[in-house]
Design a protein around this motif. Structure first.
Motif, mmCIF file in Angstrom:
data_model
loop_
_atom_site.group_PDB
_atom_site.id
_atom_site.type_symbol
_atom_site.label_atom_id
_atom_site.label_comp_id
_atom_site.label_asym_id
_atom_site.label_seq_id
_atom_site.Cartn_x
_atom_site.Cartn_y
_atom_site.Cartn_z
ATOM 1 N N ILE A 170 7.447 -0.537 5.289
ATOM 2 C CA ILE A 170 5.526 -0.012 5.044
ATOM 3 C C ILE A 170 4.713 -0.740 5.037
ATOM 4 C CG2 ILE A 170 4.469 2.087 4.135
ATOM 5 C CD1 ILE A 170 6.457 3.583 4.770
ATOM 6 N N ALA A 171 4.937 -1.747 3.654
ATOM 7 C CA ALA A 171 4.052 -2.827 2.859
ATOM 8 C C ALA A 171 3.640 -3.440 3.132
ATOM 9 C CB ALA A 171 5.071 -3.170 1.620
ATOM 10 N N ASP B 180 10.495 1.501 2.664
ATOM 11 C CA ASP B 180 9.326 0.689 2.195
ATOM 12 C C ASP B 180 8.818 -0.452 2.072
ATOM 13 O OD1 ASP B 180 9.836 3.502 1.278
ATOM 14 O OD2 ASP B 180 10.507 2.798 -0.894
ATOM 15 N N ASP B 181 9.673 -1.463 1.967
ATOM 16 C CA ASP B 181 9.371 -3.199 2.160
ATOM 17 C C ASP B 181 9.109 -3.204 3.621
ATOM 18 O OD1 ASP B 181 10.293 -4.040 -0.056
ATOM 19 O OD2 ASP B 181 12.707 -3.558 0.919
#
Length: 348
Positions: free
Chosen positions: A55-56, A52-53
């Protein structure tokens, strides 16, 4: 009798085809390795990150420290790829121009010349922009290259590999002494220069990459355009001239491309050593001495090597970092000793 005559051309043509296929395979493998190294560089570092990090961070949605770390690693990875490729191609061209297996921007004192020029600009002319660093570094690298080649050409035998290596080592020591003499009374300049002098890509930004990219592109085009001439120079000056090659012009053009690459890379990342020494030797084992293949493959291997070295420096000293210039020195010093020993044995 006729059967044996017919089989000779078939065998002769099959060997070059196999060689070309092998080179293409290595090229594709190295492209995949470089892409994988880039992914690893974005993923691993002093701070652990999740999917998730990542992608963000890549999308620009910076809400956590981990996402910010990913966003910072992207330009760092791009700069490492560019600098590694530039230094590797520069080293391969220098080895071809001088016919010296020990040629490397650091060993020949070219990195030292670039560093001295940047220090002079900082201390006496107030240069503080990355654009100014680039021009100063290229000027210093060019002057250092001319000086080392001139000194190495004195005496009998001209510019032999040993004389060039000795001239480059002595020049690098002299430049280091001059840099220290300039910096010691100037604490303000020393504080700016000491982080740059180690060599690293931690301060990478997209603006800095876009600034140096045109210089690297010009240097790369010049070096690639000179690849056929470098093959002729490898045969010796007399034979190259007999084949219609303008030896001095070819050597000057190729050296110009190498100096531009080395100067621009040094300006944005500091004097990183041994990449230009190690990579060409490894690539010759993969694709042979043909510079038309050697230079692109060296660019890929150099890019991958510097990215991996940067990741190693970030991981092994968590939560601190070891600059990539230190990691490449730890790798390159034993390699340099091995090359010197092998050349010494051949000379006996």
């Amino acid at each position: 009798m006729s059967a044996s005559v017919a089989t000779v051309p078939a065998a002769a043509t099959a060997s070059p085809r196999r060689g070309s296929r092998r080179r293409v395979v290595w090229l594709l493998v190295l492209v995949a390795v470089v892409i994988a190294a880039g992914v690893v560089s974005v993923t691993f570092g002093t701070r652990a990150v999740g999917v998730d990090d990542i992608i963000a961070g890549l999308s620009g949605d910076i809400e956590t420290a981990s996402a910010a770390a990913v966003a910072k690693r992207v330009p760092r990875t791009l700069l490492a790829l560019l600098v590694g490729a530039a230094l590797a191609v520069s080293g391969a061209v220098m080895q071809g121009v001088t016919r010296n297996p020990l040629a490397d921007p650091q060993i020949l004192g070219i990195n030292g010349g670039a560093s001295l020029a940047v220090v002079i600009g900082l201390a006496f002319f107030g240069v503080s922009s990355a654009f100014g660093y680039i021009w100063l570094a290229m000027l210093g690298a060019a002057l250092a290259a001319v000086f080392v080649y001139t000194i190495g050409s004195l005496g009998r035998g001209g510019a032999s590999p040993l004389k060039l290596a000795l001239a480059g080592a002595a020049t690098a020591v002299a430049f280091t002494s001059l840099i220290s003499a300039i910096l010691l009374p100037r604490i303000d300049v020393m504080s700016v220069f000491r982080f740059w002098q180690i060599g690293g890509v931690g301060g990478a930004t997209l603006e800095k990459i876009l600034l140096v990219l045109p210089f690297l592109a010009v240097g790369a085009v010049i070096c690639l355009a000179a690849s056929a001439a470098l093959n002729s120079l490898a045969l010796g000056d007399e034979l190259a001239a007999g084949l219609g090659e303008r030896v001095r012009t070819a050597r000057l053009v190729a050296a110009l491309g190498a100096v531009i690459l080395c100067g621009a890379a040094t300006a944005v990342a500091g004097p990183i050593g041994f990449v230009g020494l190690i990579v060409p030797h490894v690539c010759r084992l993969l694709v042979g001495p043909d510079h038309r293949w050697l230079l692109p493959v060296s660019a890929l291997v150099g890019a991958g090597l510097l990215v991996v070295a940067d990741v190693v420096g970030r991981v092994i000293a968590r939560p601190q970092e070891i600059e990539v210039g230190i990691v490449t020195a730890l790798i390159g010093a034993p390699f340099f000793i091995a090359i010197v020993r092998r050349q010494k044995v051949r000379a006996l």
